[in-house]
Design a protein around this motif. Structure first.
Motif, PDB file in Angstrom:
ATOM      1  N   UNK A  27     -40.882  14.789 -42.020  1.00 54.60           N
ATOM      2  CA  UNK A  27     -42.256  14.958 -42.517  1.00 54.60           C
ATOM      3  C   UNK A  27     -43.277  14.741 -41.392  1.00 54.60           C
ATOM      4  N   UNK A  28     -43.012  13.795 -40.495  1.00 53.14           N
ATOM      5  CA  UNK A  28     -43.930  13.562 -39.368  1.00 53.14           C
ATOM      6  C   UNK A  28     -43.947  14.766 -38.430  1.00 53.14           C
ATOM      7  N   UNK A  29     -42.790  15.322 -38.139  1.00 55.17           N
ATOM      8  CA  UNK A  29     -42.705  16.492 -37.259  1.00 55.17           C
ATOM      9  C   UNK A  29     -43.275  17.727 -37.945  1.00 55.17           C
ATOM     10  N   UNK A  30     -43.018  17.860 -39.235  1.00 57.33           N
ATOM     11  CA  UNK A  30     -43.496  19.030 -39.985  1.00 57.33           C
ATOM     12  C   UNK A  30     -45.012  19.116 -39.969  1.00 57.33           C
ATOM     13  N   UNK A  31     -45.689  17.988 -40.142  1.00 54.80           N
ATOM     14  CA  UNK A  31     -47.153  18.004 -40.160  1.00 54.80           C
ATOM     15  C   UNK A  31     -47.717  18.572 -38.859  1.00 54.80           C
ATOM     16  N   UNK A  32     -47.105  18.208 -37.749  1.00 59.45           N
ATOM     17  CA  UNK A  32     -47.571  18.726 -36.462  1.00 59.45           C
ATOM     18  C   UNK A  32     -47.178  20.187 -36.277  1.00 59.45           C
ATOM     19  N   UNK A  33     -45.964  20.531 -36.713  1.00 61.03           N
ATOM     20  CA  UNK A  33     -45.466  21.894 -36.516  1.00 61.03           C
ATOM     21  C   UNK A  33     -46.275  22.906 -37.308  1.00 61.03           C
ATOM     22  N   UNK A  34     -46.665  22.554 -38.534  1.00 62.85           N
ATOM     23  CA  UNK A  34     -47.370  23.497 -39.395  1.00 62.85           C
ATOM     24  C   UNK A  34     -48.767  23.827 -38.880  1.00 62.85           C
ATOM     25  N   UNK A  35     -49.337  22.966 -38.070  1.00 67.84           N
ATOM     26  CA  UNK A  35     -50.669  23.220 -37.518  1.00 67.84           C
ATOM     27  C   UNK A  35     -50.606  23.651 -36.049  1.00 67.84           C
ATOM     28  N   UNK A  44     -40.216  28.017 -37.132  1.00 67.94           N
ATOM     29  CA  UNK A  44     -39.038  27.157 -37.076  1.00 67.94           C
ATOM     30  C   UNK A  44     -39.113  26.063 -38.145  1.00 67.94           C
ATOM     31  N   UNK A  45     -40.293  25.478 -38.325  1.00 63.38           N
ATOM     32  CA  UNK A  45     -40.473  24.443 -39.339  1.00 63.38           C
ATOM     33  C   UNK A  45     -40.322  25.029 -40.741  1.00 63.38           C
ATOM     34  N   UNK A  46     -40.859  26.229 -40.961  1.00 63.90           N
ATOM     35  CA  UNK A  46     -40.749  26.856 -42.270  1.00 63.90           C
ATOM     36  C   UNK A  46     -39.286  27.112 -42.633  1.00 63.90           C
ATOM     37  N   UNK A  47     -38.518  27.612 -41.682  1.00 65.88           N
ATOM     38  CA  UNK A  47     -37.120  27.920 -41.941  1.00 65.88           C
ATOM     39  C   UNK A  47     -36.312  26.651 -42.193  1.00 65.88           C
ATOM     40  N   UNK A  48     -36.587  25.596 -41.431  1.00 69.17           N
ATOM     41  CA  UNK A  48     -35.864  24.338 -41.632  1.00 69.17           C
ATOM     42  C   UNK A  48     -36.153  23.762 -43.020  1.00 69.17           C
ATOM     43  N   UNK A  49     -37.407  23.844 -43.436  1.00 69.61           N
ATOM     44  CA  UNK A  49     -37.797  23.288 -44.723  1.00 69.61           C
ATOM     45  C   UNK A  49     -37.306  24.070 -45.916  1.00 69.61           C
ATOM     46  N   UNK A  95     -34.965  20.402 -34.381  1.00 64.08           N
ATOM     47  CA  UNK A  95     -33.963  19.383 -34.720  1.00 64.08           C
ATOM     48  C   UNK A  95     -33.992  18.233 -33.735  1.00 64.08           C
ATOM     49  N   UNK A  96     -34.166  18.548 -32.448  1.00 65.75           N
ATOM     50  CA  UNK A  96     -34.237  17.486 -31.448  1.00 65.75           C
ATOM     51  C   UNK A  96     -35.471  16.619 -31.654  1.00 65.75           C
ATOM     52  N   UNK A  97     -36.584  17.236 -32.002  1.00 65.68           N
ATOM     53  CA  UNK A  97     -37.809  16.461 -32.221  1.00 65.68           C
ATOM     54  C   UNK A  97     -37.677  15.550 -33.438  1.00 65.68           C
ATOM     55  N   UNK A  98     -36.968  16.017 -34.454  1.00 66.20           N
ATOM     56  CA  UNK A  98     -36.743  15.168 -35.633  1.00 66.20           C
ATOM     57  C   UNK A  98     -35.916  13.949 -35.248  1.00 66.20           C
ATOM     58  N   UNK A  99     -34.868  14.154 -34.458  1.00 65.12           N
ATOM     59  CA  UNK A  99     -34.022  13.036 -34.029  1.00 65.12           C
ATOM     60  C   UNK A  99     -34.813  12.084 -33.135  1.00 65.12           C
ATOM     61  N   UNK A 100     -35.608  12.623 -32.232  1.00 64.80           N
ATOM     62  CA  UNK A 100     -36.430  11.776 -31.371  1.00 64.80           C
ATOM     63  C   UNK A 100     -37.399  10.938 -32.200  1.00 64.80           C
ATOM     64  N   UNK A 365     -60.570  18.333 -40.946  1.00 61.98           N
ATOM     65  CA  UNK A 365     -60.166  17.005 -41.434  1.00 61.98           C
ATOM     66  C   UNK A 365     -59.529  16.181 -40.318  1.00 61.98           C
ATOM     67  N   UNK A 366     -58.632  16.832 -39.552  1.00 60.43           N
ATOM     68  CA  UNK A 366     -57.980  16.117 -38.458  1.00 60.43           C
ATOM     69  C   UNK A 366     -58.970  15.690 -37.386  1.00 60.43           C
ATOM     70  N   UNK A 367     -59.891  16.576 -37.059  1.00 56.72           N
ATOM     71  CA  UNK A 367     -60.896  16.265 -36.038  1.00 56.72           C
ATOM     72  C   UNK A 367     -61.811  15.141 -36.512  1.00 56.72           C
TER      73      UNK A 367
END
Length: 432
Positions: A27-35, A44-49, A95-100, A365-367
């Motif tokens: 979930x932490x990696x997905x939030x960054x990947x989606x934006x 890549x995030x869409x396919x993994x999810x 996948x590597x970023x999720x493990x990290x 919102x992020x800014x």
């Protein structure tokens, strides 16, 4: 700062394999990947999810069997518009970023790692620390100004990520009494290998970490590695005998004192400590955008904030970056509208009108979240006015270029067609 005795190893390997830890890391990696601005990262995030339970089980099994990190992609974008300097970015597979990230979460949450807890709990170290952010730094600055520390000096740390000694970081983690398998996994997660290294120009290749020295900018573990290496830097510059406070956000630091001479002496010591690590600080006279020195009343910029007590508004450059981000999103959204109006289906990485509006909202919102400590209603009102005008421009573009009604308009807006589901790249049927 050492951890438990060697015969009392803290077993973290089973924890990092657990579904709960991997899910939280995803979930932490997905939030960054989606934006992300990179289409491939979002895809890549869409396919993994799409098959998340299966993919997380597979990841857990790979960790059990002995996880092998893939080679990453190295990119060297300019550090800013019109700048010749390049930033070495390492893009690892999802996948590597999720493990990290899972490794990071386990280390940050384990209370028995006493030396690491001491580093994480350093009150003036802000970046990469759970529960802290830029707003924490601004609140600390305001508190110290109230105590009379109104003389300042700040700088980026030059060559920070590429000069972090990996062996020192790994040895520190090992000293905490963690099981050998987890330490080896941590060491592998820090190692950088590029799949496109041979295709990079020599001058670009030199920017990236080597096998022995440096960590990847963008790796979830890099900030932790930096905080470990600079723990003595934090301790010495915050020694009460100096009369200073050193607030550090990863590779940006600020010294505050009641006398300018104290601050100047502190900066010389900071230079010496960093020099021993192969790093450095910038001279305000030659690198005004990277370093500064003076009085709080000068309104210097630190972490995107103008240091004006009582308001701490976003800097002019921070506001410009927000405007540019919104302009880029709108330009991409306009291309998607044109694509649909010419009879082409949108691919997964294309953003429709509605998707673009959502992306703009997330960006805002992020800014704004980065400026929670700012109290400058006029600045924010001016930005709101500009954003409203740009959204109005985008709405008019939709009205001017898309049909007033019908399938192509609904598709341009972002509504799917249930009667004829489209495959990626498939053209729309001709209008009747």
């Amino acid at each position: 700062m050492a951890g438990p005795q060697a015969n009392e190893l803290i077993q973290l390997t089973p924890w990092v394999r657990s579904s709960a830890v991997l899910l939280r890391a995803w979930h932490a990696i997905r939030r960054n990947a989606e934006t992300s601005k990179q289409k491939s990262t979002r895809e890549e995030a869409r396919e993994f999810g799409m098959d998340l339970p299966f993919n997380l089980r597979k990841l857990s099994k790979q960790l059990f069997d002995g996880y092998v990190f893939a080679k990453a992609y190295g990119a060297t974008p300019p550090k800013g518009p019109g700048r010749l300097e390049k930033r070495p970015i390492v893009v690892a597979p999802l996948r590597d970023r999720i493990v990290q990230r899972a490794i990071l979460d386990v280390l940050q949450q384990e209370s028995r790692l006493l030396g690491l807890r001491e580093i994480i709990n350093t009150p003036t170290s802000i970046g990469g620390i759970p529960g802290k952010g830029v707003d924490t730094a601004i609140l600390l600055i305001d508190e110290e100004v109230g105590k009379g520390r109104v003389h300042l000096a700040g700088s980026d740390i030059a060559s920070f990520f590429t000069k972090i000694p990996k062996s020192q970081v790994v040895e520190f983690i090992r000293s905490q009494g963690i099981d050998h398998e987890f330490v080896c996994l941590f060491e592998s997660a820090l190692t950088v290998e590029l799949e496109n290294e041979a295709r990079l120009p020599n001058e670009d290749r030199k920017l990236f970490p080597t096998e022995e020295m440096g960590v990847a900018q963008g790796c979830p573990l890099s900030a932790l590695a930096g905080n470990i290496v600079l723990s003595n830097f934090d301790a010495e510059l915050n020694d009460p005998s100096r009369g200073l406070v050193c607030i550090r956000y990863i590779d940006d630091f600020l010294l505050m004192g009641r006398k300018s001479a104290q601050v100047a002496k502190g900066m010389e010591r900071a230079r010496e400590i960093l020099h021993d690590l192969g790093m450095g600080i910038y001279d305000p006279a030659t690198h005004g955008s990277k370093a500064f020195a003076g009085h709080i009343s000068d309104g210097h910029v630190f972490l995107g904030h103008q240091l004006i007590p009582g308001s701490y508004p976003p800097s002019a450059n921070a506001q410009l970056k927000l405007r540019r981000s919104i302009d880029e999103l709108i330009a991409a959204g306009q291309k998607s509208i044109d694509k649909v109006c010419h009879g082409h289906a949108l691919k997964h990485h294309d953003r429709s009108f509605a998707d673009t509006i959502v992306a703009i909202d997330r960006t805002i919102r992020g800014w704004r979240g980065s400026f929670r400590s700012s109290s400058c209603s006029r600045t924010f009102a001016a930005l709101d006015h500009w954003i409203a005008r740009r959204i109005g421009d985008f709405e008019r573009y939709l009205d001017d270029h898309a049909p007033k009604k019908g399938e192509r308009r609904t598709r341009a807006i972002g509504v799917s067609n249930m009667d004829q589901p489209q495959l990626p790249g498939q053209s729309l049927p001709p209008l009747k």
